[in-house]
Design a protein around this motif. Structure first.
Motif, PDB file in Angstrom:
ATOM      1  N   ILE B 198     -12.480   5.051  -7.046  1.00  0.00           N
ATOM      2  CA  ILE B 198     -11.102   4.620  -6.789  1.00  0.00           C
ATOM      3  C   ILE B 198     -11.025   3.103  -6.813  1.00  0.00           C
ATOM      4  CG2 ILE B 198      -9.284   4.561  -5.024  1.00  0.00           C
ATOM      5  CD1 ILE B 198     -10.079   7.440  -4.308  1.00  0.00           C
ATOM      6  N   GLY B 199     -12.048   2.449  -6.241  1.00  0.00           N
ATOM      7  CA  GLY B 199     -12.090   0.987  -6.281  1.00  0.00           C
ATOM      8  C   GLY B 199     -12.106   0.458  -7.700  1.00  0.00           C
ATOM      9  N   ILE B 200     -12.976   1.056  -8.531  1.00  0.00           N
ATOM     10  CA  ILE B 200     -13.077   0.606  -9.924  1.00  0.00           C
ATOM     11  C   ILE B 200     -11.777   0.882 -10.671  1.00  0.00           C
ATOM     12  CG2 ILE B 200     -14.249   0.995 -12.129  1.00  0.00           C
ATOM     13  CD1 ILE B 200     -16.823   1.435 -10.588  1.00  0.00           C
ATOM     14  N   ALA B 201     -11.176   2.070 -10.421  1.00  0.00           N
ATOM     15  CA  ALA B 201      -9.938   2.421 -11.119  1.00  0.00           C
ATOM     16  C   ALA B 201      -8.844   1.404 -10.804  1.00  0.00           C
ATOM     17  CB  ALA B 201      -9.481   3.830 -10.722  1.00  0.00           C
TER      18      ALA B 201
ATOM     19  N   SER C 136      -7.017   5.817 -16.117  1.00  0.00           N
ATOM     20  CA  SER C 136      -7.586   5.482 -14.803  1.00  0.00           C
ATOM     21  C   SER C 136      -6.721   6.039 -13.693  1.00  0.00           C
ATOM     22  CB  SER C 136      -7.693   3.966 -14.621  1.00  0.00           C
ATOM     23  OG  SER C 136      -8.572   3.439 -15.560  1.00  0.00           O
ATOM     24  N   VAL C 137      -5.424   5.937 -13.866  1.00  0.00           N
ATOM     25  CA  VAL C 137      -4.518   6.452 -12.838  1.00  0.00           C
ATOM     26  C   VAL C 137      -4.754   7.938 -12.643  1.00  0.00           C
ATOM     27  CG1 VAL C 137      -2.118   6.926 -12.268  1.00  0.00           C
ATOM     28  CG2 VAL C 137      -2.741   4.709 -13.216  1.00  0.00           C
ATOM     29  N   SER C 138      -4.872   8.674 -13.764  1.00  0.00           N
ATOM     30  CA  SER C 138      -4.963  10.125 -13.629  1.00  0.00           C
ATOM     31  C   SER C 138      -6.374  10.595 -13.276  1.00  0.00           C
ATOM     32  CB  SER C 138      -4.431  10.784 -14.905  1.00  0.00           C
ATOM     33  OG  SER C 138      -5.370  11.645 -15.461  1.00  0.00           O
ATOM     34  N   THR C 139      -7.389  10.123 -14.037  1.00  0.00           N
ATOM     35  CA  THR C 139      -8.733  10.689 -13.872  1.00  0.00           C
ATOM     36  C   THR C 139      -9.437  10.214 -12.607  1.00  0.00           C
ATOM     37  OG1 THR C 139      -8.930  10.768 -16.251  1.00  0.00           O
ATOM     38  CG2 THR C 139     -10.953  10.986 -15.005  1.00  0.00           C
ATOM     39  N   ASP C 140      -9.426   8.905 -12.392  1.00  0.00           N
ATOM     40  CA  ASP C 140     -10.247   8.373 -11.314  1.00  0.00           C
ATOM     41  C   ASP C 140      -9.458   8.026 -10.060  1.00  0.00           C
ATOM     42  OD1 ASP C 140     -12.421   8.680 -12.851  1.00  0.00           O
ATOM     43  OD2 ASP C 140     -12.647   6.600 -13.446  1.00  0.00           O
ATOM     44  N   PHE C 141      -8.130   8.168 -10.121  1.00  0.00           N
ATOM     45  CA  PHE C 141      -7.342   7.821  -8.944  1.00  0.00           C
ATOM     46  C   PHE C 141      -6.638   9.066  -8.393  1.00  0.00           C
ATOM     47  CE2 PHE C 141      -3.872   5.881  -6.581  1.00  0.00           C
ATOM     48  CZ  PHE C 141      -4.556   4.908  -5.868  1.00  0.00           C
ATOM     49  N   MET C 142      -5.634   9.537  -9.105  1.00  0.00           N
ATOM     50  CA  MET C 142      -4.851  10.666  -8.608  1.00  0.00           C
ATOM     51  C   MET C 142      -5.704  11.920  -8.410  1.00  0.00           C
ATOM     52  SD  MET C 142      -1.849   9.547  -8.192  1.00  0.00           S
ATOM     53  CE  MET C 142      -0.576  10.790  -8.272  1.00  0.00           C
ATOM     54  N   THR C 143      -6.455  12.292  -9.461  1.00  0.00           N
ATOM     55  CA  THR C 143      -7.224  13.537  -9.371  1.00  0.00           C
ATOM     56  C   THR C 143      -8.254  13.466  -8.242  1.00  0.00           C
ATOM     57  OG1 THR C 143      -7.016  13.599 -11.763  1.00  0.00           O
ATOM     58  CG2 THR C 143      -8.407  15.254 -10.766  1.00  0.00           C
ATOM     59  N   GLN C 144      -8.817  12.270  -8.036  1.00  0.00           N
ATOM     60  CA  GLN C 144      -9.820  12.146  -6.973  1.00  0.00           C
ATOM     61  C   GLN C 144      -9.174  12.274  -5.596  1.00  0.00           C
ATOM     62  OE1 GLN C 144     -12.808  12.490  -7.757  1.00  0.00           O
ATOM     63  NE2 GLN C 144     -12.225  12.328  -9.908  1.00  0.00           N
ATOM     64  N   ILE C 145      -7.990  11.706  -5.442  1.00  0.00           N
ATOM     65  CA  ILE C 145      -7.317  11.819  -4.149  1.00  0.00           C
ATOM     66  C   ILE C 145      -6.888  13.264  -3.909  1.00  0.00           C
ATOM     67  CG2 ILE C 145      -5.236  11.135  -2.885  1.00  0.00           C
ATOM     68  CD1 ILE C 145      -5.634   8.337  -4.095  1.00  0.00           C
ATOM     69  N   LEU C 146      -6.360  13.895  -4.961  1.00  0.00           N
ATOM     70  CA  LEU C 146      -5.962  15.300  -4.825  1.00  0.00           C
ATOM     71  C   LEU C 146      -7.168  16.171  -4.510  1.00  0.00           C
ATOM     72  CD1 LEU C 146      -3.372  15.724  -7.716  1.00  0.00           C
ATOM     73  CD2 LEU C 146      -2.944  15.660  -5.258  1.00  0.00           C
ATOM     74  N   GLY C 147      -8.313  15.821  -5.090  1.00  0.00           N
ATOM     75  CA  GLY C 147      -9.531  16.597  -4.844  1.00  0.00           C
ATOM     76  C   GLY C 147     -10.011  16.463  -3.409  1.00  0.00           C
ATOM     77  N   THR C 148      -9.610  15.378  -2.757  1.00  0.00           N
ATOM     78  CA  THR C 148     -10.044  15.157  -1.380  1.00  0.00           C
ATOM     79  C   THR C 148      -9.121  15.823  -0.373  1.00  0.00           C
ATOM     80  OG1 THR C 148     -10.822  13.019  -2.153  1.00  0.00           O
ATOM     81  CG2 THR C 148     -10.775  13.359   0.224  1.00  0.00           C
ATOM     82  N   ILE C 149      -7.817  15.818  -0.715  1.00  0.00           N
ATOM     83  CA  ILE C 149      -6.852  16.430   0.205  1.00  0.00           C
ATOM     84  C   ILE C 149      -6.821  17.923  -0.048  1.00  0.00           C
ATOM     85  CG2 ILE C 149      -4.486  16.331   1.070  1.00  0.00           C
ATOM     86  CD1 ILE C 149      -4.233  13.652  -0.417  1.00  0.00           C
TER      87      ILE C 149
END
Lengths: 240, 223, 274
Positions: B198-201, C136-149
């Motif tokens: 997330i940091g890198i993104a 980056s928004v979709s793969t490493d940001f949004m999807t990762q947050i959704l995967g955590t919640i």
């Protein structure tokens, strides 16, 4: 006295490691055996074997110029084992430079980039490519790499075009792919040599990597023991 | 001159940046037909030329060493020899490693020279990992201890001898070492790596926006 | 390739491997030769890959088709529309755009016209930046947050060790991620709760780095083992003991070198003393 031990010439450690790894090659010690295979090349070989065993069609692409030789080495041997023919059962495409552009294009029409195969024929004329135009005509993609290319596959191919992806990576980067596995952005992952060997044994294909195991056994314990020794010396010199 | 030296390049980066960004959000068919297909083909070709930059700068620096006869200039000749040998063999074999079952000269070079050299170069690192482990892996803090324990589980979990030892010593826990390493990969590692991702993104998004809007232009060099 | 060439290959491979390993004892000319050879051969390999996979099929061949196609136009007069139609349909003229943009990069090496390379660079950067943002928004940001919640409890499962463990792990991932993010994003001032959380974040990072380090050891060793295995192969009678002979020759070099340099330094000392 003990502190001097900490500052020993690093070449003594080098020599020790050489002996630890070399002696078992010359004179096997018969320590417990498990399958350990060599590297990402092994993973790729195992996966190609699996595909051929299941009579799947295989298309090979690469974005690493150094990997073209390895690809040829794999496909020089494996297809014969399963009586597979070039053009009918598998195809090798030439190296391309920009993975983000190529992976994006493959979601629409891969022939715009891959208008020739490795030998210069138009891939549309090959039986193996019949009915295949973009990701949605393919079962899945597997990216085997010693670099961070798998991240690019997940972002540009997997997520964007909903293309199921598997990966094979070196051991060092394996722990880093937990997040993609948990979210399902990756459907499977092979990590390092052990991954390749485990995969082979799941398939019931005998790997030939068992011979190296003595050396690796000893080498690993040497690292642990060295770390412990140096830290014990420090504790001893400080408190006693 | 300012126009063609600076403003048009900045306009290019802005226009192509915004247009490429937009393709993600408009219907794929439209984006593909009018823009992406051409761009993907072009970028792939331009990127291949970028390799010439690396090649020429290597040649240039070693040419200078030879010309100025700096210490050890003789070794620089081997850079050219290595390059020529591979390229001549490649031309002779037309870029193929095998003809039928027989090795071509390029295949020979790949197996005995290039592959040997690159594998040996990386293999040497194993020695430095071991000596660094001995000389600088200091378990002084609790954090370092946690790192050591995680490493220990993975090191011994990877080899059969470690598995045997673990089963002898810790059979009473009813937990195998692979369960421990799997848990580390699937739980704490996920949290850590996800934080890094997330940091890198966020960093990548900010840098990309800066590039598109011409705020970040170090890659353009000085005026 | 004949058997002789394979034996020569064995000698070359054994020699280069030993030369590179000789650096572990100390820096020496043989290592330097192997190192520079590697640099050159690597570039040569990349060059031929680029040439046969991209430059030749994607640049040279379209240009050749274009040039061949242009031969028809000799039969038309330049003022006739047929002439221009023939020129246009001779081949794919757009190939020159990426080629020139690509070649523009090389002007970097000439200070006076280095600004030309900006056209190539801005093209690459603009496209790359535009592609990276949404991904980056979709793969490493949004999807990762959704995967955590995720829901802490699996619906419809009974209380058991397994379901407890699931809840615990799900909570731990979310908790750990928050701590790691606090560690990354509040680097300036850390007090009280923020400091505690960021400290916990470090432990999660340590577990991850430890796992990566532990895994590296394996990878490196198997590579090294592979080299030793090859050397062992080349030490056989089939290769006329290539590995032993080269290793012995190198050892002789180091011994001689040791005595000669010792003599030299003694001579230098005598000179400065007198």
């Amino acid at each position: 006295m003990l502190e001097k031990f900490l500052k020993i010439d690093r070449r003594i450690i080098f020599l020790l490691l050489t002996l630890v790894l070399f002696i078992p090659i010359v004179k096997p010690l018969n320590l417990p055996i498990g399958a350990v295979s060599v590297d990402t090349k092994k993973q790729a070989t195992a996966i190609v074997r699996h595909c051929f065993k299941k009579d799947l069609r295989v298309g090979v692409i690469t974005f690493i110029a150094g990997a073209t030789g390895l690809i040829e080495e794999i496909f020089e041997k494996v297809p014969q084992e399963y009586r597979k023919e070039y053009g009918k059962d598998y195809v090798i495409f030439p190296y391309q430079a920009d993975y983000s552009a190529v992976l994006t294009q493959m979601g629409f029409d891969l022939y715009q980039i891959y208008d020739k195969d490795k030998f210069g024929t138009h891939p549309k004329n090959l039986p193996v490519m019949q009915g295949i135009k973009s990701y949605k005509d393919m079962g899945m993609g597997i990216c085997i790499t010693g670099t961070a290319l798998l991240d690019g596959w997940v972002a540009f191919a997997g997520d964007k075009f909903k293309f199921p992806l598997g990966g094979g990576v070196t051991a060092v980067s394996q722990p880093g792919y937990g997040p993609y596995l948990q979210t399902g952005q990756l459907v499977g992952l092979l990590g390092g040599m052990k991954g390749g060997a485990e995969y082979e044994s799941l398939l019931g294909i005998p790997g030939k990597g068992t011979s190296g195991i003595d050396a690796l056994n000893l080498g690993h314990f040497m690292v642990v023991i060295l770390i412990l020794i140096s830290n014990i010396i420090i504790i001893v010199t400080r408190y006693f | 001159m300012m126009l063609i030296k600076r403003y048009i390049p900045l306009a290019i980066v802005f226009v192509f940046g915004i247009m490429t960004l937009a393709t993600y959000y408009i219907p794929p068919k439209l984006a593909q037909d009018y823009y992406l297909e051409t761009m993907n083909k072009w970028i792939n070709i331009v990127a291949a030329f970028a390799f010439l930059l690396a090649l020429l700068s290597l040649f240039y620096s070693h040419y200078n060493k030879i010309k100025r006869k700096v210490d050890g200039w003789g070794y620089s000749i081997f850079v050219y020899i290595g390059f020529l040998v591979v390229v001549v063999c490649a031309i002779k074999s037309e870029g193929q490693l095998m003809t039928g079952p027989a090795l071509t000269s390029l295949g020979w070079i790949f197996r005995f020279l290039y592959n040997t050299l690159s594998a040996s170069m990386f293999a040497v690192l194993a020695y430095y990992i071991v000596s660094t482990a001995f000389r600088s892996f200091r378990i002084k803090t609790l954090q370092a201890f946690v790192l050591f324990m995680a490493a220990l589980f993975f090191i011994i979990g990877k080899v059969p001898l470690g598995n045997v030892l673990w089963n002898k010593l810790f059979f009473w826990t009813n937990v195998s070492i692979s369960q421990v390493t799997d848990w580390i990969i699937n739980v704490p590692s996920v949290a850590a790596k996800r934080g890094i991702m997330i940091g890198i993104a966020v960093g990548a998004i900010v840098t990309s926006l800066k590039i598109i809007f011409g705020i970040e232009r170090q890659y353009m060099g000085k005026d | 390739m004949s058997e002789t060439w394979l034996i020569i290959g064995g000698w070359v491979a054994a020699g280069l491997t030993i030369f590179i390993f000789s650096f572990l004892y100390k820096d020496n000319p043989f290592f330097k030769i192997a190192e520079h050879l590697y640099l050159g051969a690597g570039m040569g390999w990349w060059f031929q890959v680029m040439f046969y996979n991209i430059w030749k099929p994607k640049v040279w061949e379209p240009v050749k088709i274009l040039v061949n196609g242009l031969q028809i136009i000799q039969s038309y007069h330049i003022w006739k529309p047929e002439f221009w139609k023939a020129v246009w349909t001779a081949g794919d003229w757009t190939i020159f755009i990426p080629t020139l943009l690509g070649l523009s990069l090389i002007t970097q090496f000439f200070q006076k016209i280095s600004w030309v390379s900006r056209y190539g660079f801005t093209f690459i950067m603009g496209y790359g930046a535009g592609l990276v943002i949404p991904v980056s928004v979709s793969t490493d940001f949004m999807t990762q947050i959704l995967g955590t919640i995720k829901p802490l409890f699996k619906v419809g499962t009974e209380m058991s060790w397994a379901s407890f463990f699931y809840t615990f792990n799900t909570f731990l991932i979310a908790f750990g991620l928050v701590c790691v993010l606090i560690y990354f994003f509040f680097s300036a001032e850390q007090k009280g709760l923020v400091k505690k959380a960021s400290n916990i974040g470090i432990y999660f990072l340590m577990l991850y780095f430890g796992a990566a380090f532990g895994n590296t050891v394996m990878g490196r060793f198997s590579l090294l083992y592979g080299r030793f295995d090859d050397l062992y192969k080349y030490s056989s009678v089939k290769y006329f003991y290539a590995a032993q002979i080269i290793a012995a020759a190198l050892a002789v070099y180091f011994i001689l070198n040791h005595f000669i340099s010792a003599k030299k330094s003694r001579a230098a000392q005598d000179n400065s003393g007198s």
